[in-house]
Motif scaffolding. Structure first.
Motif, PDB file in Angstrom:
ATOM      1  N   UNK A   1       0.841  -1.202   0.000  1.00  0.00           N
ATOM      2  CA  UNK A   1       0.000   0.000   0.000  1.00  0.00           C
ATOM      3  C   UNK A   1       0.875   1.250   0.000  1.00  0.00           C
ATOM      4  N   UNK A   2       1.121   1.852  -1.177  1.00  0.00           N
ATOM      5  CA  UNK A   2       1.966   3.053  -1.244  1.00  0.00           C
ATOM      6  C   UNK A   2       1.397   4.221  -0.447  1.00  0.00           C
ATOM      7  N   UNK A   3       0.083   4.302  -0.346  1.00  0.00           N
ATOM      8  CA  UNK A   3      -0.530   5.407   0.408  1.00  0.00           C
ATOM      9  C   UNK A   3      -0.171   5.325   1.884  1.00  0.00           C
ATOM     10  N   UNK A   4      -0.107   4.108   2.416  1.00  0.00           N
ATOM     11  CA  UNK A   4       0.257   3.926   3.817  1.00  0.00           C
ATOM     12  C   UNK A   4       1.685   4.406   4.056  1.00  0.00           C
ATOM     13  N   UNK A   5       2.585   4.060   3.145  1.00  0.00           N
ATOM     14  CA  UNK A   5       3.979   4.491   3.254  1.00  0.00           C
ATOM     15  C   UNK A   5       4.062   6.011   3.187  1.00  0.00           C
ATOM     16  N   UNK A   6       3.293   6.618   2.288  1.00  0.00           N
ATOM     17  CA  UNK A   6       3.301   8.086   2.159  1.00  0.00           C
ATOM     18  C   UNK A   6       2.813   8.750   3.429  1.00  0.00           C
ATOM     19  N   UNK A   7       1.782   8.179   4.040  1.00  0.00           N
ATOM     20  CA  UNK A   7       1.248   8.751   5.285  1.00  0.00           C
ATOM     21  C   UNK A   7       2.287   8.691   6.399  1.00  0.00           C
ATOM     22  N   UNK A   8       2.989   7.565   6.495  1.00  0.00           N
ATOM     23  CA  UNK A   8       4.028   7.423   7.516  1.00  0.00           C
ATOM     24  C   UNK A   8       5.164   8.410   7.262  1.00  0.00           C
ATOM     25  N   UNK A   9       5.555   8.551   5.992  1.00  0.00           N
ATOM     26  CA  UNK A   9       6.638   9.474   5.639  1.00  0.00           C
ATOM     27  C   UNK A   9       6.259  10.922   5.981  1.00  0.00           C
ATOM     28  N   UNK A  10       5.027  11.304   5.648  1.00  0.00           N
ATOM     29  CA  UNK A  10       4.588  12.671   5.931  1.00  0.00           C
ATOM     30  C   UNK A  10       4.498  12.918   7.439  1.00  0.00           C
ATOM     31  N   UNK A  11       4.062  11.901   8.186  1.00  0.00           N
ATOM     32  CA  UNK A  11       4.018  12.040   9.643  1.00  0.00           C
ATOM     33  C   UNK A  11       5.422  12.234  10.198  1.00  0.00           C
ATOM     34  N   UNK A  12       6.396  11.518   9.637  1.00  0.00           N
ATOM     35  CA  UNK A  12       7.787  11.663  10.079  1.00  0.00           C
ATOM     36  C   UNK A  12       8.301  13.067   9.790  1.00  0.00           C
ATOM     37  N   UNK A  13       8.036  13.566   8.583  1.00  0.00           N
ATOM     38  CA  UNK A  13       8.477  14.910   8.223  1.00  0.00           C
ATOM     39  C   UNK A  13       7.876  15.956   9.163  1.00  0.00           C
ATOM     40  N   UNK A  14       6.598  15.779   9.488  1.00  0.00           N
ATOM     41  CA  UNK A  14       5.926  16.744  10.363  1.00  0.00           C
ATOM     42  C   UNK A  14       6.562  16.756  11.753  1.00  0.00           C
ATOM     43  N   UNK A  15       6.811  15.574  12.293  1.00  0.00           N
ATOM     44  CA  UNK A  15       7.411  15.511  13.634  1.00  0.00           C
ATOM     45  C   UNK A  15       8.818  16.114  13.633  1.00  0.00           C
ATOM     46  N   UNK A  16       9.583  15.861  12.581  1.00  0.00           N
ATOM     47  CA  UNK A  16      10.928  16.429  12.497  1.00  0.00           C
ATOM     48  C   UNK A  16      10.867  17.948  12.396  1.00  0.00           C
ATOM     49  N   UNK A  17       9.912  18.461  11.618  1.00  0.00           N
ATOM     50  CA  UNK A  17       9.767  19.911  11.460  1.00  0.00           C
ATOM     51  C   UNK A  17       9.357  20.582  12.761  1.00  0.00           C
ATOM     52  N   UNK A  18       8.652  19.849  13.607  1.00  0.00           N
ATOM     53  CA  UNK A  18       8.188  20.405  14.882  1.00  0.00           C
ATOM     54  C   UNK A  18       9.276  20.398  15.951  1.00  0.00           C
ATOM     55  N   UNK A  19      10.396  19.733  15.671  1.00  0.00           N
ATOM     56  CA  UNK A  19      11.485  19.632  16.651  1.00  0.00           C
ATOM     57  C   UNK A  19      12.821  20.008  16.017  1.00  0.00           C
ATOM     58  N   UNK A  20      12.941  21.245  15.517  1.00  0.00           N
ATOM     59  CA  UNK A  20      14.158  21.618  14.788  1.00  0.00           C
ATOM     60  C   UNK A  20      15.423  21.588  15.637  1.00  0.00           C
ATOM     61  N   UNK A  21      15.313  21.947  16.912  1.00  0.00           N
ATOM     62  CA  UNK A  21      16.508  21.969  17.762  1.00  0.00           C
ATOM     63  C   UNK A  21      17.024  20.554  17.997  1.00  0.00           C
ATOM     64  N   UNK A  22      16.110  19.609  18.218  1.00  0.00           N
ATOM     65  CA  UNK A  22      16.531  18.228  18.419  1.00  0.00           C
ATOM     66  C   UNK A  22      17.148  17.676  17.145  1.00  0.00           C
ATOM     67  N   UNK A  23      16.520  17.958  15.999  1.00  0.00           N
ATOM     68  CA  UNK A  23      17.050  17.479  14.719  1.00  0.00           C
ATOM     69  C   UNK A  23      18.453  18.025  14.497  1.00  0.00           C
ATOM     70  N   UNK A  24      18.622  19.312  14.776  1.00  0.00           N
ATOM     71  CA  UNK A  24      19.945  19.924  14.606  1.00  0.00           C
ATOM     72  C   UNK A  24      20.970  19.292  15.534  1.00  0.00           C
TER      73      UNK A  24
END
Length: 215
Positions: free
Chosen positions: A132-155
């Protein structure tokens, strides 16, 4: 790490939703049996018996068993996976490791403990990810969102792990670390589940493999 399993979180989430009782019972029985027996090894008759409802009730809400699986997986991707990621982010913050080796060791052992505890549900998710490519896309977008919400930790994580590879993005790092863990999970619990394994030794080898890739 949260003491609750994905299955327990799913059960709590479903109970809070305003759905007909027959539909809730079908979903709860389905995820429990899919987790234990796999999707192909579970029949709608077994789901109906486990839920205490008729097969007609199942097909009232879901046209096919595949539709029932999609209804199970949807809340995992939309509601539970973001929570899982946020919990992991908080664990990284609380375990303020300083060196590359310490951080990779923490991530590898922490994530393997998580997927081992949830291995039956993770098998369902892996199967869905493969088809299910849509499921993978949803997981990927959720990951991007969480990373964007924690820029200091990512850095901070990138500064520790990617000092010699500034060209890598955060998602590149996720792939670099998650791929060998996922491969070991499949070997350990899908392909050769009956074979005894020295998990500490194997996970330390994965740590060394990742550290070599980051040199």
């Amino acid at each position: 790490m949260s003491d609750a399993t994905i299955l327990e979180d799913y059960q709590g989430l479903l109970q809070s939703k305003k759905l007909p009782q027959g539909q809730k019972k079908a979903l709860l029985a389905a995820i429990e049996l899919f987790a234990k027996q796999g999707f192909d090894g579970t029949s709608t008759a077994q789901i109906a018996e486990r839920a205490g409802i008729s097969q007609a009730t199942i097909f009232k809400y879901f046209k096919t068993k595949a539709d029932l699986l999609n209804a199970v997986i949807g809340p995992v991707a939309h509601d539970l996976f973001p929570k899982i990621q946020e919990d992991f982010i908080q664990e990284i913050k609380q375990n303020s490791v300083k060196s590359r080796q310490e951080l990779v060791h923490f991530i590898v052992f922490n994530r393997f403990a998580f997927i081992k505890k949830n291995r039956q549900v993770i098998k369902i998710m892996l199967q869905e990810a493969l088809t299910n490519p849509d499921f993978v896309s949803e997981i990927r977008e959720a990951s991007k969102k969480r990373l964007a919400e924690n820029p200091r930790l990512v850095a901070s994580v990138k500064s520790i792990l990617l000092e010699k590879h500034p060209e890598y993005e955060a998602l590149d790092l996720i792939r670099l670390i998650s791929a060998p863990i996922a491969a070991y999970f499949v070997q350990r619990f899908v392909l050769l589940p009956e074979k005894a394994a020295d998990e500490d030794r194997d996970l330390n080898l994965i740590v060394d493999q990742i550290l070599d890739a980051l040199k």
